[in-house]
Design a protein around this motif. Structure first.
Motif, PDB file in Angstrom:
ATOM      1  N   PHE A 295      71.541 -56.444  41.796  1.00 45.26           N
ATOM      2  CA  PHE A 295      71.705 -55.175  41.079  1.00 45.26           C
ATOM      3  C   PHE A 295      71.587 -53.985  42.017  1.00 45.26           C
ATOM      4  O   PHE A 295      72.282 -52.976  41.855  1.00 45.26           O
ATOM      5  N   LEU A 296      70.719 -54.077  43.024  1.00 42.49           N
ATOM      6  CA  LEU A 296      70.601 -52.986  43.995  1.00 42.49           C
ATOM      7  C   LEU A 296      71.874 -52.836  44.812  1.00 42.49           C
ATOM      8  O   LEU A 296      72.379 -51.718  45.013  1.00 42.49           O
ATOM      9  N   PHE A 297      72.407 -53.966  45.280  1.00 37.71           N
ATOM     10  CA  PHE A 297      73.635 -53.907  46.079  1.00 37.71           C
ATOM     11  C   PHE A 297      74.841 -53.498  45.221  1.00 37.71           C
ATOM     12  O   PHE A 297      75.767 -52.853  45.717  1.00 37.71           O
ATOM     13  N   SER A 298      74.825 -53.887  43.940  1.00 39.05           N
ATOM     14  CA  SER A 298      75.949 -53.542  43.069  1.00 39.05           C
ATOM     15  C   SER A 298      76.062 -52.043  42.871  1.00 39.05           C
ATOM     16  O   SER A 298      77.162 -51.511  42.632  1.00 39.05           O
ATOM     17  N   ALA A 299      74.934 -51.342  42.954  1.00 38.13           N
ATOM     18  CA  ALA A 299      74.966 -49.889  42.798  1.00 38.13           C
ATOM     19  C   ALA A 299      75.491 -49.187  44.038  1.00 38.13           C
ATOM     20  O   ALA A 299      75.812 -47.993  43.977  1.00 38.13           O
ATOM     21  N   LEU A 300      75.582 -49.921  45.149  1.00 34.47           N
ATOM     22  CA  LEU A 300      75.997 -49.291  46.403  1.00 34.47           C
ATOM     23  C   LEU A 300      77.394 -49.702  46.840  1.00 34.47           C
ATOM     24  O   LEU A 300      78.139 -48.871  47.382  1.00 34.47           O
TER      25      LEU A 300
END
Length: 362
Positions: free
Chosen positions: A283-288
């Motif tokens: 989820f953190l990488f998906s936001a970036l």
């Protein structure tokens, strides 16, 4: 009859406890885990050079154009270059042979390393000091001879296996319709019986070899001579060895059950932990970044997690393997008179009366 195998259980437990937990040494566990794991380590000739492709009338059909002498022919109409369906490629025999040779050499190398580790493991536990590289260099010769003995035994077993099936060859060569059901059942039964007999003999010989390894080290003799000593003592006190095999069998079952429980709990705990961690990272990488790049970024974390799981399983295996090896050594210590195994916890001998301390040290 003495119960050496049963008495050795307590001594093995105490020695394993002292060696692993009094005090706990992380790097000692790491080196033992590597040793236990290792117990478990040009150009190719493809059978010719160039291509074997040749062209004839079949490559272009039967309507070959007429070619004047000295001219370069063109391809027939409807042909776009070379027809791949009519090409002759090099035979794959060279590749197959090269792969087989490589795998055999790799298997020999792994077997050689495993044979050396047999001696390294024993020396590390007896002295309670894990000097990996020093012991590795010290026992390369003994490991090589142990490898030769194992290869010779494997060849002998293969020959006996082939001899046992010589009577079945005429039946195998018959047409399937000519083979009756009783003959087929008899052949299967004979196959199972031969496998069981050879397996039992192999287990017994491997047990003798395991007992011979410490004798080879501490009596400074060859592995075959040590094997002869073990077998000679077996002839004199075979009942103790039968009890030893039975106790080892029960211990192996108990260790296997314990290992399954420990490995299962560890896998469940680490699996859930890493699954939650990967979900958060996703989820953190998906936001970036976009979706395909997210999975690429997760690959290093997944590899690290797999390495941690593998390392944890190796660590959990250390006390189990150490206990079983200490049981073997403790049994050998009492069963074989004159084994002269210099255990790290051996009692210090008191100086004889009438001798000064200086005379004893001298």
């Amino acid at each position: 009859m003495s119960w050496y195998a049963i008495d050795a259980v307590d001594r093995a437990f105490l020695r394993a406890k002292k060696a692993l937990f009094e005090p706990f040494d992380f790097w000692k566990w790491v080196k033992l885990a590597v040793i236990i794991f290792l117990l478990g380590g040009a150009a190719s000739n493809y059978g010719g050079s160039g291509t074997n492709y040749r062209m004839d009338s079949e490559d272009f059909g039967n309507n070959l154009p007429y070619v004047e002498p000295g001219q370069i022919p063109g391809f027939p109409s409807g042909m776009n270059g070379i027809d791949p369906y009519h090409m002759y490629f090099p035979e794959p025999a060279g590749v197959i042979i090269a792969v087989i040779v490589f795998l055999l050499l790799l298997a020999l190398l792994i077997s050689y390393i495993s044979s050396i580790m047999e001696f390294v493991f024993v020396e590390s536990l007896v002295k309670n000091e894990v000097k990996f590289w020093a012991y590795l260099g010290e026992f390369m010769g003994k490991g090589f001879y142990l490898l030769l003995v194992r290869l010779a035994l494997g060849l002998v077993f293969l020959v006996f296996f082939a001899i046992a099936f010589l009577p079945l060859i005429p039946t195998i060569l018959e047409e399937p319709s000519d083979v009756s059901v009783p003959v087929l059942i008899g052949g299967i039964f004979w196959f199972i019986v031969v496998l069981l007999i050879l397996a039992l003999i192999g287990v017994a010989i491997n047990s003798f070899l395991s007992l011979a390894i410490p004798l080879s080290i501490y009596r400074n003799t060859g592995i075959l001579s040590a094997f002869g000593l073990v077998f000679a003592n077996f002839r004199k006190s075979w009942k103790e060895v039968i009890v030893y095999w039975f106790v080892r069998f029960l211990l192996s079952i108990g260790i296997a059950i314990l290992a399954i429980l420990l490995f299962g709990i560890t896998m469940l705990f680490l699996g859930l932990t890493f699954l939650i961690t990967d979900g958060i990272l996703y989820f953190l990488f998906s936001a970036l970044v976009s979706d395909p790049l997210v999975w690429i970024l997760l690959i290093p974390f997944v590899l690290i997690e797999l390495a941690l799981i593998f390392g944890a399983l190796l660590f959990l295996n250390v006390p189990l393997a150490v206990f079983m090896k200490y049981h073997l050594l403790s049994f050998l210590e009492t069963w074989f008179v004159g084994a002269e195994i210099p255990f790290f916890d051996a009692p210090v001998q008191e100086p004889e009366k009438g001798l000064s301390e200086a005379e004893v040290n001298f």
